[in-house]
Design a protein around this motif. Structure first.
Motif, PDB file in Angstrom:
ATOM      1  N   LEU A  39       0.825  -1.214   0.000  1.00  0.00           N
ATOM      2  CA  LEU A  39       0.000   0.000   0.000  1.00  0.00           C
ATOM      3  C   LEU A  39       0.861   1.266   0.000  1.00  0.00           C
ATOM      4  O   LEU A  39       0.514   2.261  -0.649  1.00  0.00           O
ATOM      5  CB  LEU A  39      -0.935  -0.014   1.202  1.00  0.00           C
ATOM      6  CG  LEU A  39      -2.046  -1.062   1.158  1.00  0.00           C
ATOM      7  CD1 LEU A  39      -2.792  -1.130   2.487  1.00  0.00           C
ATOM      8  CD2 LEU A  39      -3.033  -0.761   0.020  1.00  0.00           C
ATOM      9  N   TYR A  40       1.979   1.228   0.722  1.00  0.00           N
ATOM     10  CA  TYR A  40       2.888   2.379   0.719  1.00  0.00           C
ATOM     11  C   TYR A  40       3.464   2.609  -0.680  1.00  0.00           C
ATOM     12  O   TYR A  40       3.552   3.747  -1.161  1.00  0.00           O
ATOM     13  CB  TYR A  40       4.027   2.154   1.715  1.00  0.00           C
ATOM     14  CG  TYR A  40       3.706   2.534   3.142  1.00  0.00           C
ATOM     15  CD1 TYR A  40       2.423   2.394   3.654  1.00  0.00           C
ATOM     16  CD2 TYR A  40       4.693   3.006   3.994  1.00  0.00           C
ATOM     17  CE1 TYR A  40       2.133   2.732   4.960  1.00  0.00           C
ATOM     18  CE2 TYR A  40       4.414   3.348   5.311  1.00  0.00           C
ATOM     19  CZ  TYR A  40       3.125   3.212   5.790  1.00  0.00           C
ATOM     20  OH  TYR A  40       2.835   3.552   7.086  1.00  0.00           O
ATOM     21  N   GLN A  41       3.866   1.535  -1.327  1.00  0.00           N
ATOM     22  CA  GLN A  41       4.408   1.669  -2.682  1.00  0.00           C
ATOM     23  C   GLN A  41       3.342   2.163  -3.658  1.00  0.00           C
ATOM     24  O   GLN A  41       3.624   2.951  -4.569  1.00  0.00           O
ATOM     25  CB  GLN A  41       4.972   0.318  -3.162  1.00  0.00           C
ATOM     26  CG  GLN A  41       6.195  -0.157  -2.404  1.00  0.00           C
ATOM     27  CD  GLN A  41       7.449   0.645  -2.713  1.00  0.00           C
ATOM     28  OE1 GLN A  41       7.443   1.542  -3.558  1.00  0.00           O
ATOM     29  NE2 GLN A  41       8.531   0.330  -2.026  1.00  0.00           N
ATOM     30  N   LYS A  42       2.116   1.710  -3.459  1.00  0.00           N
ATOM     31  CA  LYS A  42       1.021   2.166  -4.313  1.00  0.00           C
ATOM     32  C   LYS A  42       0.833   3.671  -4.193  1.00  0.00           C
ATOM     33  O   LYS A  42       0.517   4.354  -5.180  1.00  0.00           O
ATOM     34  CB  LYS A  42      -0.275   1.448  -3.915  1.00  0.00           C
ATOM     35  CG  LYS A  42      -1.472   1.743  -4.812  1.00  0.00           C
ATOM     36  CD  LYS A  42      -1.254   1.201  -6.218  1.00  0.00           C
ATOM     37  CE  LYS A  42      -2.469   1.449  -7.115  1.00  0.00           C
ATOM     38  NZ  LYS A  42      -2.241   0.952  -8.502  1.00  0.00           N
ATOM     39  N   ALA A  43       1.031   4.205  -2.994  1.00  0.00           N
ATOM     40  CA  ALA A  43       0.864   5.640  -2.774  1.00  0.00           C
ATOM     41  C   ALA A  43       1.787   6.463  -3.661  1.00  0.00           C
ATOM     42  O   ALA A  43       1.442   7.589  -4.055  1.00  0.00           O
ATOM     43  CB  ALA A  43       1.129   5.968  -1.303  1.00  0.00           C
ATOM     44  N   MET A  44       2.942   5.919  -4.021  1.00  0.00           N
ATOM     45  CA  MET A  44       3.897   6.662  -4.829  1.00  0.00           C
ATOM     46  C   MET A  44       3.410   6.866  -6.263  1.00  0.00           C
ATOM     47  O   MET A  44       3.970   7.672  -7.010  1.00  0.00           O
ATOM     48  CB  MET A  44       5.254   5.952  -4.828  1.00  0.00           C
ATOM     49  CG  MET A  44       5.819   5.719  -3.435  1.00  0.00           C
ATOM     50  SD  MET A  44       5.781   7.201  -2.381  1.00  0.00           S
ATOM     51  CE  MET A  44       6.988   8.214  -3.210  1.00  0.00           C
ATOM     52  N   GLU A  45       2.347   6.149  -6.648  1.00  0.00           N
ATOM     53  CA  GLU A  45       1.762   6.325  -7.990  1.00  0.00           C
ATOM     54  C   GLU A  45       0.733   7.443  -8.018  1.00  0.00           C
ATOM     55  O   GLU A  45       0.248   7.828  -9.081  1.00  0.00           O
ATOM     56  CB  GLU A  45       1.105   5.021  -8.445  1.00  0.00           C
ATOM     57  CG  GLU A  45       2.043   3.816  -8.498  1.00  0.00           C
ATOM     58  CD  GLU A  45       1.294   2.529  -8.781  1.00  0.00           C
ATOM     59  OE1 GLU A  45       0.091   2.601  -9.167  1.00  0.00           O
ATOM     60  OE2 GLU A  45       1.894   1.441  -8.611  1.00  0.00           O
ATOM     61  N   GLY A  46       0.388   8.001  -6.837  1.00  0.00           N
ATOM     62  CA  GLY A  46      -0.667   9.010  -6.767  1.00  0.00           C
ATOM     63  C   GLY A  46      -0.227  10.377  -7.246  1.00  0.00           C
ATOM     64  O   GLY A  46       0.958  10.649  -7.481  1.00  0.00           O
ATOM     65  N   ASP A  47      -1.215  11.262  -7.395  1.00  0.00           N
ATOM     66  CA  ASP A  47      -0.926  12.650  -7.780  1.00  0.00           C
ATOM     67  C   ASP A  47      -0.073  13.309  -6.716  1.00  0.00           C
ATOM     68  O   ASP A  47      -0.196  13.019  -5.517  1.00  0.00           O
ATOM     69  CB  ASP A  47      -2.224  13.436  -7.949  1.00  0.00           C
ATOM     70  CG  ASP A  47      -3.087  12.897  -9.094  1.00  0.00           C
ATOM     71  OD1 ASP A  47      -2.513  12.353 -10.061  1.00  0.00           O
ATOM     72  OD2 ASP A  47      -4.327  13.013  -9.004  1.00  0.00           O
ATOM     73  N   LYS A  48       0.781  14.233  -7.133  1.00  0.00           N
ATOM     74  CA  LYS A  48       1.702  14.877  -6.201  1.00  0.00           C
ATOM     75  C   LYS A  48       0.977  15.648  -5.101  1.00  0.00           C
ATOM     76  O   LYS A  48       1.496  15.796  -3.991  1.00  0.00           O
ATOM     77  CB  LYS A  48       2.634  15.831  -6.962  1.00  0.00           C
ATOM     78  CG  LYS A  48       3.478  15.146  -8.044  1.00  0.00           C
ATOM     79  CD  LYS A  48       4.441  14.133  -7.455  1.00  0.00           C
ATOM     80  CE  LYS A  48       5.375  13.578  -8.531  1.00  0.00           C
ATOM     81  NZ  LYS A  48       6.298  12.555  -7.996  1.00  0.00           N
ATOM     82  N   ASP A  49      -0.225  16.150  -5.395  1.00  0.00           N
ATOM     83  CA  ASP A  49      -1.003  16.878  -4.376  1.00  0.00           C
ATOM     84  C   ASP A  49      -2.177  16.061  -3.861  1.00  0.00           C
ATOM     85  O   ASP A  49      -3.079  16.582  -3.218  1.00  0.00           O
ATOM     86  CB  ASP A  49      -1.486  18.212  -4.935  1.00  0.00           C
ATOM     87  CG  ASP A  49      -2.441  18.049  -6.119  1.00  0.00           C
ATOM     88  OD1 ASP A  49      -2.668  16.893  -6.552  1.00  0.00           O
ATOM     89  OD2 ASP A  49      -2.962  19.064  -6.593  1.00  0.00           O
ATOM     90  N   CYS A  50      -2.178  14.767  -4.173  1.00  0.00           N
ATOM     91  CA  CYS A  50      -3.203  13.798  -3.750  1.00  0.00           C
ATOM     92  C   CYS A  50      -4.536  13.982  -4.454  1.00  0.00           C
ATOM     93  O   CYS A  50      -5.548  13.395  -4.050  1.00  0.00           O
ATOM     94  CB  CYS A  50      -3.396  13.826  -2.230  1.00  0.00           C
ATOM     95  SG  CYS A  50      -1.884  13.476  -1.322  1.00  0.00           S
ATOM     96  N   GLY A  51      -4.577  14.778  -5.493  1.00  0.00           N
ATOM     97  CA  GLY A  51      -5.744  14.836  -6.381  1.00  0.00           C
ATOM     98  C   GLY A  51      -7.036  15.267  -5.733  1.00  0.00           C
ATOM     99  O   GLY A  51      -8.110  14.759  -6.078  1.00  0.00           O
ATOM    100  N   GLY A  52      -6.976  16.190  -4.776  1.00  0.00           N
ATOM    101  CA  GLY A  52      -8.203  16.701  -4.160  1.00  0.00           C
ATOM    102  C   GLY A  52      -8.699  15.887  -2.991  1.00  0.00           C
ATOM    103  O   GLY A  52      -9.868  15.993  -2.601  1.00  0.00           O
ATOM    104  N   MET A  53      -7.837  15.072  -2.410  1.00  0.00           N
ATOM    105  CA  MET A  53      -8.190  14.282  -1.229  1.00  0.00           C
ATOM    106  C   MET A  53      -7.424  14.796  -0.013  1.00  0.00           C
ATOM    107  O   MET A  53      -6.241  15.125  -0.112  1.00  0.00           O
ATOM    108  CB  MET A  53      -7.854  12.799  -1.431  1.00  0.00           C
ATOM    109  CG  MET A  53      -8.628  12.129  -2.540  1.00  0.00           C
ATOM    110  SD  MET A  53      -8.261  10.363  -2.595  1.00  0.00           S
ATOM    111  CE  MET A  53      -9.265   9.865  -3.992  1.00  0.00           C
TER     112      MET A  53
END
Length: 533
Positions: A352-366
């Motif tokens: 799950l931590y590694q998956k987080a690295m694929e997210g938007d740099k600003d977390c995409g509005g979350m």
């Protein structure tokens, strides 16, 4: 002689050094050899509870946890080396800093242990901060004491000894009412010139409560302050039985001054010299920066404490870090079990931590607000974990996990920005340690983004505070005359140990800045949630 034979000889001849640290969720015991390498370990999981509005641990839980962690360490020694652990070269105890443990003359605990996590002392902290012209955080022992006085609690006049968790355990095992200077600095302000409690502030406190007619003066009920390297007593026969239920451990073992988790974190990351710092991230998160000059002003978000050697440290302490994140990972584990998938805990976190690295740099509005408990840095007396998102947010697992990782460090960033941007504090090196950094590169890169600075993680990062406490005990036992703690760590412990340094990614830095602004804006919703339920 083989490496294994050397370790067996070290254990049999009583040259092994034991460090035990009471963390928020785990009590860990680590035995090290003469090269400061861990050779055995044991641990015990526990959790604080909210009873009558107070975050606490019960005394029986403290002793059960201590004994269980030691039993498992002794079992590890027996299983690995086929020998019984009976002798030790030195011992050191560490615990969660701050808090309030008050005892009467019969050594009875007067009120349940009030931990660092409580945010019930706002009035006392404000009055004392103004009186001393020095920031007194809510979790400090003196704030808890004065709040009890303001509330007219009957137990106060009966106090014979006021201590912390580490100080309490050390006292029971040695009979000595002492704490290390770093631990003491989280009880009452320290005068770095004298290496003792600030005498002027102590006089002000006694004058502040003089009309109450208590049968004690503050100095009389606080533990004696010791610096790293000083002897702090020896394990008594009663103490040996308290620690080792089997009765095999021999008494007489020298103990070093008990320290707080901040001090062991600094030691475990070689961050005790000026312009060095570390970030410890677990249930709570705190940054420690060793200062080369005083700050220009008092900041309520910044705590002034010391290294285990007594040097001034600026500390940003946040009550909330990974508790909410861990809860969500637990939910994902439960979901997987519904499909008969039994996920290994470490694998689940890592994935799950590694998956987080694929997210938007600003977390995409979350935005995740991770406040399980109150957060003094942002002025919250209570916490309500929340997750918010805009209707146009990029909902997905990667952004969800990234937002919770960012949230774990967002409040820390708010405090650190005061040091780095307003006070222009200079830092040559920052080292991360604790559970957040176990998955290689993830927590490290996010902290680099939060601080916009290179972050190092040592190969020993997973050993944590128990190892750091063992190092402090080893320093007491084998330092050369006049050798400083910093020099001992440089020359004896870390000379050949490896670390990896990660530079901040500019895109990550910009994304975290955006997230932090949104996080701060959403604190209005957090405050409303506290009022609502």
């Amino acid at each position: 002689m083989t490496k294994r034979e050397k370790i067996i000889s070290c254990i049999q001849e009583g040259r092994g050094v034991l460090g035990i640290e009471f963390g928020s969720t785990r009590i860990k015991a680590v035995l090290i050899d003469e090269n400061h390498n861990p050779i055995a370990a044991g641990d015990h999981e526990w959790e604080n509870r909210l009873e009558n509005g107070v975050w606490t641990y019960r005394l029986e839980e403290i002793w059960e946890g201590l004994q269980d962690s030691y039993d498992k360490l002794a079992e590890d020694v027996k299983n690995t080396y086929q020998i019984q652990l009976t002798r030790l070269g030195a011992i050191g105890f560490s615990g969660m800093m701050h808090g309030y443990m008050a005892f009467d003359r019969e050594e009875k605990l007067l009120v349940p242990f009030r931990t660092w996590r409580n945010t019930m002392t706002e009035e006392a902290a404000a009055v004392l901060s103004e009186c001393f012209a020095f920031n007194i955080p809510q979790r400090w022992s003196i704030a808890h004491l004065y709040q009890a006085i303001l509330k007219g609690e009957e137990h106060v006049e009966k106090i014979d000894y006021l201590s912390t968790l580490a100080g309490y355990i050390h006292w029971k095992l040695t009979g000595q009412r002492v704490v290390g200077i770093g631990e003491a600095s989280g009880m009452f302000p320290i005068d770095s010139a004298t290496g003792d409690y600030d005498a002027e502030m102590m006089q002000k406190f006694d004058a502040l409560v003089a009309d109450k007619g208590f049968p004690w003066k503050l100095r009389e009920i606080l533990p004696k302050v010791l610096r790293a390297g000083e002897m702090a007593g020896a394990l008594t026969k009663e103490g040996a039985r308290l620690l080792d239920r089997s009765g095999c451990l021999q008494p007489g073992v020298p103990l070093c001054p008990p320290e707080g988790d901040a001090g062991t974190g600094m030691t475990a990351t070689k961050s005790v010299e000026k312009r060095t710092g570390n970030v410890s991230a677990g249930t709570s998160v705190f940054a420690m920066i060793v200062l080369e000059k005083p700050l220009s002003a008092m900041h309520r978000e910044i705590d002034m404490v010391t290294t285990p050697a007594g040097d001034p440290v600026a500390m940003v302490h946040c009550n909330n870090c990974t508790s909410d994140l861990n809860a969500w990972v637990g939910l994902f584990a439960e979901f997987a079990e519904c499909f008969d998938i039994k996920a290994d805990k470490n694998t689940l976190f890592s994935t799950l931590y590694q998956k987080a690295m694929e997210g938007d740099k600003d977390c995409g509005g979350m935005i995740a607000c991770n406040y399980y408990s109150g957060e003094p840095v942002t002025g919250l007396e209570e916490g309500r974990p929340m997750f918010l998102r805009r209707p146009d947010s990029h909902l997905g697992l990667a952004n969800f996990m990234r937002s919770h990782l960012y949230a774990s460090l967002a409040t820390l960033k708010i405090g650190l920005d005061i040091l780095l941007k307003e006070e222009d504090v200079k830092i040559d090196s920052i080292t991360g340690h604790g559970g957040l950094f176990k998955t290689k590169g993830v927590g490290q890169s996010i902290l680099a983004a939060a601080m916009n600075a290179p972050i190092s993680v040592m190969e020993t990062a997973g050993e944590g505070g128990a190892w750091g406490m063992a190092l402090l005990a080893a320093y007491m036992l084998s330092k050369k005359d006049g050798q400083s703690l910093g020099d001992y760590l440089d020359s004896r412990v870390f000379a050949e140990r490896k670390s990896e340094t990660m530079e901040p990614d500019p895109a990550d830095v910009a994304g975290f800045e955006t997230y932090t602004k949104q996080y701060q804006a959403c604190l209005a919703a957090e405050k409303a949630a506290v009022q609502a339920f």
